[in-house]
Design a protein around this motif. Structure first.
Motif, PDB file in Angstrom:
ATOM      1  N   THR A   1      -3.333  -5.616  -3.103  1.00  0.00           N
ATOM      2  CA  THR A   1      -3.519  -4.377  -3.020  1.00  0.00           C
ATOM      3  C   THR A   1      -4.833  -3.850  -2.412  1.00  0.00           C
ATOM      4  O   THR A   1      -5.931  -4.793  -2.671  1.00  0.00           O
ATOM      5  CB  THR A   1      -3.083  -3.501  -4.250  1.00  0.00           C
TER       6      THR A   1
ATOM      7  N   GLY B   1       1.498   4.009   5.104  1.00  0.00           N
ATOM      8  CA  GLY B   1       1.479   2.708   4.219  1.00  0.00           C
ATOM      9  C   GLY B   1       1.666   1.612   5.073  1.00  0.00           C
ATOM     10  O   GLY B   1       0.991   0.611   4.571  1.00  0.00           O
TER      11      GLY B   1
ATOM     12  N   ASP C   1      -2.669   1.336  -6.447  1.00  0.00           N
ATOM     13  CA  ASP C   1      -1.258   1.245  -6.083  1.00  0.00           C
ATOM     14  C   ASP C   1      -0.486   0.783  -7.610  1.00  0.00           C
ATOM     15  O   ASP C   1       0.776   1.422  -7.593  1.00  0.00           O
ATOM     16  CB  ASP C   1      -1.097   0.413  -5.031  1.00  0.00           C
TER      17      ASP C   1
ATOM     18  N   ASP D   1       0.667  -1.096  -0.026  1.00  0.00           N
ATOM     19  CA  ASP D   1       0.165   0.077   0.029  1.00  0.00           C
ATOM     20  C   ASP D   1       0.719   1.109   0.011  1.00  0.00           C
ATOM     21  O   ASP D   1       1.358   1.733   0.947  1.00  0.00           O
ATOM     22  CB  ASP D   1      -0.841   0.067   1.224  1.00  0.00           C
ATOM     23  N   PHE D   2       1.110   1.829  -1.224  1.00  0.00           N
ATOM     24  CA  PHE D   2       1.937   3.042  -1.431  1.00  0.00           C
ATOM     25  C   PHE D   2       1.355   4.251  -0.894  1.00  0.00           C
ATOM     26  O   PHE D   2       0.217   4.452  -0.683  1.00  0.00           O
ATOM     27  CB  PHE D   2       2.301   3.230  -2.867  1.00  0.00           C
TER      28      PHE D   2
END
Length: 294
Positions: A175, A241, A180, A80-81
């Motif tokens: 994700t 994140g 993402d 999870d950026f």
């Protein structure tokens, strides 16, 4: 094709009758029955129904034919950026990744086995907006001291290789939504003049899996809503994140416990986001490799 998918088998009649019975149960009856089987009793009524139905289904099918565990991923990598942003992002704003987390979930033990996290120095908008700092909790100092994306990606690849992902163990990326990979990683690779990494071309979008599994409309699959419906509280700081990734992992664990076979449902091809059919055979992602510079 195994005969377990032959729906004329009497076991499916039994499962269907049981499902009808479960549909008529009250929330208290559902919780009492789940407690009897030492299953989790948290969650909204629809989640409890799904959990109980899957338990019965699995039990009935196991009696008929044991399910082999070999055809599922050994690990799931939750990513999870966090990316640069501004309040009311205008369409031409270029999002750059500023936090790269990976949470390694062992699908056999259903435990988080390890985590990776690095901050990333942006190349275009070097100065984070106040909105971005307040949202993510990532300070200007953290990104100033960090390395640029190619070095961080190399470290992530090395970490995944060290875990023998794609070689000894099969794995998939997971994700929270499509962004993402299809947006943040895609844009970042262009900014950093890198080819898009082949190991990240397919992933499990948990929002899609959750909506399909628990029969929930897509607009009710935000991270906070998914946790709430499963009877869980957010753990940590939202929009960190790493904390977001850990909470997504908790949802994935609960879904696997409830009998959901989380599987790749999205991919990127020629820069376009495509859906992967649920009938596609389960296939792990390749050994992570550092992509070439363009």
């Amino acid at each position: 094709m195994s005969n377990s998918s032959d729906f004329s088998d009497p076991v499916y009649k039994e499962i269907s009758l049981t499902n009808g019975y479960i549909n008529r149960m009250s929330r208290d009856e559902l919780r009492a029955k789940l407690a009897e089987f030492k299953l989790d009793t948290r969650g909204v009524k629809d989640v409890l129904k799904k959990r109980l139905k899957n338990y019965y289904k699995k039990e009935k099918l196991m009696q008929k034919q044991p399910i082999a565990a070999d055809n599922y991923y050994d690990y799931i990598c939750i990513i999870d950026f966090e990316a640069t942003c501004e309040e009311g992002n205008h369409p031409e704003f270029t999002h750059e990744i500023i936090e790269f987390p990976i949470v390694l979930l062992n699908t056999r033990t259903l435990e988080i086995e390890d985590t990776f996290q690095q901050y990333v120095k942006p190349e275009i908008n070097l100065q984070l907006s106040d909105f971005c700092i307040n949202l993510t909790g990532i300070s200007q100092d953290l990104v100033d001291k960090a390395d640029e994306f190619p070095k961080v990606l190399q470290r992530a690849v090395d970490w995944m290789k060290q875990k023998e992902l794609g070689s000894k163990y099969s794995y998939s990326i997971l994700t929270d939504g499509s962004w993402d990979m299809s947006k943040f990683l895609n844009i970042q690779c262009r900014v950093s003049r890198l080819k898009y990494p082949s190991f990240a071309k397919k992933w499990i979008n948990i929002r899609k899996s959750y909506g399909n599994f628990y029969k929930v409309p897509r607009n009710q699959t935000k991270l906070s809503s998914m946790l709430e419906k499963l009877g869980m509280d957010y753990d940590g700081r939202p929009h960190s994140g790493l904390d977001d990734s850990k909470n997504i992992a908790r949802i994935a664990i609960r879904m696997l416990q409830d009998g959901c076979e989380l599987r790749v449902n999205e991919r990127l091809h020629g820069g376009l986001l495509l859906t992967v059919s649920s009938s596609t055979p389960i296939e792990g992602a390749p050994v992570p490799q550092m992509p070439r510079f363009r």
